[in-house]
Structures are given as C-alpha cells and as structure tokens.
Write a protein that holds these residues in place. Structure first.
Motif, PDB file in Angstrom:
ATOM      1  N   THR A 179       0.845  -1.047  -0.523  1.00 19.84           N
ATOM      2  CA  THR A 179      -0.031   0.036   0.202  1.00 19.84           C
ATOM      3  C   THR A 179       0.794   0.964  -0.088  1.00 19.84           C
ATOM      4  O   THR A 179       2.228   1.402   0.640  1.00 19.84           O
ATOM      5  N   THR A 181       0.726   5.521   0.713  1.00 18.59           N
ATOM      6  CA  THR A 181      -0.146   6.617   0.619  1.00 18.59           C
ATOM      7  C   THR A 181       0.505   7.746   0.913  1.00 18.59           C
ATOM      8  O   THR A 181       1.872   7.889   1.101  1.00 18.59           O
ATOM      9  N   GLN A 182      -0.344   8.825   0.604  1.00 17.12           N
ATOM     10  CA  GLN A 182       0.786  10.390   0.616  1.00 17.12           C
ATOM     11  C   GLN A 182      -0.090  11.367   1.599  1.00 17.12           C
ATOM     12  O   GLN A 182      -0.530  10.922   2.610  1.00 17.12           O
ATOM     13  N   ASP A 183       1.312  12.327   2.361  1.00 17.62           N
ATOM     14  CA  ASP A 183       0.876  12.268   3.231  1.00 17.62           C
ATOM     15  C   ASP A 183       0.677  14.524   2.648  1.00 17.62           C
ATOM     16  O   ASP A 183       0.559  14.258   1.311  1.00 17.62           O
ATOM     17  N   ASP A 186       2.438  15.654   0.532  1.00 17.41           N
ATOM     18  CA  ASP A 186       3.046  14.662  -1.250  1.00 17.41           C
ATOM     19  C   ASP A 186       4.116  13.589  -0.861  1.00 17.41           C
ATOM     20  O   ASP A 186       4.822  13.547  -2.135  1.00 17.41           O
ATOM     21  N   PHE A 188       4.777   9.809  -0.111  1.00 14.74           N
ATOM     22  CA  PHE A 188       4.695   8.838  -0.411  1.00 14.74           C
ATOM     23  C   PHE A 188       5.459   7.925   1.748  1.00 14.74           C
ATOM     24  O   PHE A 188       6.561   8.112   1.291  1.00 14.74           O
ATOM     25  N   LYS A 189       4.562   7.209   1.551  1.00 12.15           N
ATOM     26  CA  LYS A 189       4.955   6.047   2.405  1.00 12.15           C
ATOM     27  C   LYS A 189       4.499   4.540   1.772  1.00 12.15           C
ATOM     28  O   LYS A 189       3.223   4.003   1.695  1.00 12.15           O
ATOM     29  N   ASN A 191       3.444   0.788   2.629  1.00 12.15           N
ATOM     30  CA  ASN A 191       2.998  -0.229   3.667  1.00 12.15           C
ATOM     31  C   ASN A 191       3.290   0.492   5.043  1.00 12.15           C
ATOM     32  O   ASN A 191       2.838   1.441   5.550  1.00 12.15           O
ATOM     33  N   LYS A 196      10.580   8.318   4.406  1.00  9.79           N
ATOM     34  CA  LYS A 196       9.194   8.810   3.190  1.00  9.79           C
ATOM     35  C   LYS A 196       9.845   9.109   2.248  1.00  9.79           C
ATOM     36  O   LYS A 196      11.198   9.078   2.332  1.00  9.79           O
ATOM     37  N   LEU A 224      -6.243  -2.766  -0.258  1.00 11.13           N
ATOM     38  CA  LEU A 224      -4.788  -1.658   0.050  1.00 11.13           C
ATOM     39  C   LEU A 224      -5.253  -0.429  -0.452  1.00 11.13           C
ATOM     40  O   LEU A 224      -6.043  -0.998  -1.757  1.00 11.13           O
ATOM     41  N   GLU A 225      -4.345   0.671  -0.656  1.00  4.70           N
ATOM     42  CA  GLU A 225      -4.511   1.729  -1.002  1.00  4.70           C
ATOM     43  C   GLU A 225      -3.263   1.668  -2.218  1.00  4.70           C
ATOM     44  O   GLU A 225      -2.485   1.890  -1.696  1.00  4.70           O
ATOM     45  N   HIS A 226      -3.627   0.603  -3.456  1.00  3.69           N
ATOM     46  CA  HIS A 226      -2.503   0.773  -4.182  1.00  3.69           C
ATOM     47  C   HIS A 226      -1.661   0.814  -5.513  1.00  3.69           C
ATOM     48  O   HIS A 226      -1.610   0.744  -5.970  1.00  3.69           O
TER      49      HIS A 226
END
Length: 272
Positions: A179, A181-183, A186, A188-189, A191, A196, A224-226
């Motif tokens: 997965t 994700t962006q904070d 912007d 990325f992380k 799993n 970052k 998951l967000e993939h």
C-alpha cells in the motif's frame, strides 16, 4: 499413440508409488568394456514420462509454499494471500522427502530441479525472506522461479530482493502485498514503514521491479490503497520482453554504406 506422438497419463499417487518401487533398487547392466556397472532403472523409462512424474511429485498441488525459518509450510492456494493471516499454516513434513529426489544423481537433478521451481507458488512474509531464499538457492535455480507472492515490508532488503527476483527468466505471476499513501506534503509511505519518499521511484526495489518483463499476471491486495503503485508498475512489468532493439543494432551494423560520403568515412575508420 497418435501421429507418432506418445501420451502418458498418471496420477500423483501413482507417481509416488512408482518412485517408491525404485527406492534403493538398482539394475546391473553390461558396460561397453565388458565390465559390470550399476544403472538407475528409473532413467530407463521414457523422458516424457519422467518429466510427468517430476511435476506430480514435486508440486505442492493446491497449496502455496510459505518460505521462512529454514523450512516450508503451506497455505491453501484457494485462500488469497491477503486472507492467509486468518488461516493456520499447514506444516508439510513430506517436502524434505520428495526434495530428496533432486539428490539421486546429476541427471535427475538437472531434469527435476527446474520443475520444482516452475510448478510451485512461493509466498514470502517480507522482502527480507524473499531475498534470503533467492540468494540461498543460487543463480541457476533463481531463473526457474515462476510464481511469487510477497509482502512489501522490510524495505532495507527490498532493493536486493527485487534485484534477485529480476534474475528469473520464467516469472509469470507476481502478487505484491503493498500500500502506498501520501501525506500532506505529498511524500509517500509504503506499508508500515516510517520512511518517506518524494516519489515512488525512490522506493527501494522499484527501480529493479521496472526491469521485469513478461510477467503475465500482476496482482495487488484489493483491500489496500495500491492504485498509485499499480499505475507505476503494471504498464512496465506486464509488457513483453523486447528484442527489437537488438535486431535493429545488428541490422545497422551489417548495413553497407550507400553514399560516397559514407564510403569515405568507412575508409577513414579502417585506416585506409
């Protein structure tokens, strides 16, 4: 037999029984010099039938092999990898026994070893487990691995693990448990990692993954967000291996100069 082609049919149980009948047996046949030598009777059956037996004996049919802790356990193949955490792994003691088939002699090893890696689905708990397994089996075996599922955790080993995976010449199915994700900034992380990344291309292992070609099936955990990872990797991984560039280079190298100017340049390069 049809059109001079031989067809063999055998169940897994029959394959085991046949191998058991050859266990600890030998056949004495005259050698060319007139002396006596020992030969394996199993090698006297047709190679097509031997290959069928190898596939039946060496494949954990209906299961994924969970690799780790210097042993194998299995998960039901019909249970998706993203649901396997809710399922108890089944230990598989016989695996050491049927892998002993690879130690009979060099010929059987060379014939049967690729089938073990071709036929089985290998599941890894993280990129570190995949790295250790692929490193330990060596380059000759790595190129025969065809079906892999892995949790994209342990990023410290991801780059090395992904690079070893690209050495497979037959990889067809790849399942990534990942997965991204962006904070708010912007970044990325991936799993559960705390690291970052400004772009997904900076994620360890992704540059190696992008070198994969010919993968027929790329799967992500649908829960998951993939989507961003899917958009990055799927177009690259699933495209076929390209040989067009090689052919162009060879064609260009063989092309004869057509103009006086090209002939002049060619002579200068030759030192004429």
């Amino acid at each position: 037999m049809e059109n001079n082609q031989k067809y063999y049919s055998m169940t897994a149980g029959a394959a085991y029984a046949l191998l058991e009948s050859y266990k600890n047996s030998s056949m004495v046949v005259p050698a060319a010099t007139g002396s006596m030598s020992t030969s394996c009777p199993f090698l006297m059956i047709p190679v097509e039938l031997r290959m069928k037996i190898y596939r039946l004996v060496l494949k954990a049919s209906g299961f994924r092999l969970l690799v780790g802790n210097q042993s194998f356990s299995v998960y039901n193949e019909h249970t998706p990898i993203w649901d396997s955490h809710a399922q108890d792994a089944l230990f598989m003691p016989p695996i050491a026994g049927f892998l002993a088939l690879l130690s009979v002699n060099k010929q059987i090893h060379s014939e049967a070893m690729p089938e073990f890696y071709h036929e089985n689905h290998f599941q890894f708990s993280d990129m570190g487990a995949m790295k250790r397994f692929l490193k330990n089996i060596g380059a000759e075996r790595r190129k025969h691995v065809r079906n892999v599922s892995v949790y994209y955790d342990n990023l410290s080993a991801a780059a090395a693990g992904a690079k070893l995976l690209t050495e497979s010449e037959t990889l067809q199915k790849l399942t990534l448990m990942i997965t991204a994700t962006q904070d708010a900034a912007d970044h990325f992380k991936v799993n559960s990692s705390r690291r970052k990344f400004a772009t997904l291309t900076q994620v360890p292992g992704f540059s190696a993954m992008k070198r994969l070609r010919g993968v027929q099936e790329l799967t992500f955990n649908p829960r998951l967000e993939h989507a961003v990872v899917d958009a990055l990797l799927r177009p690259i991984i699933t495209q076929p291996k390209s040989t067009r560039v090689v052919r162009k280079i060879k064609k260009t190298a063989k092309r004869k100069p057509e103009s006086d100017h090209e002939i002049s340049i060619a002579k200068k390069l030759k030192g004429d």
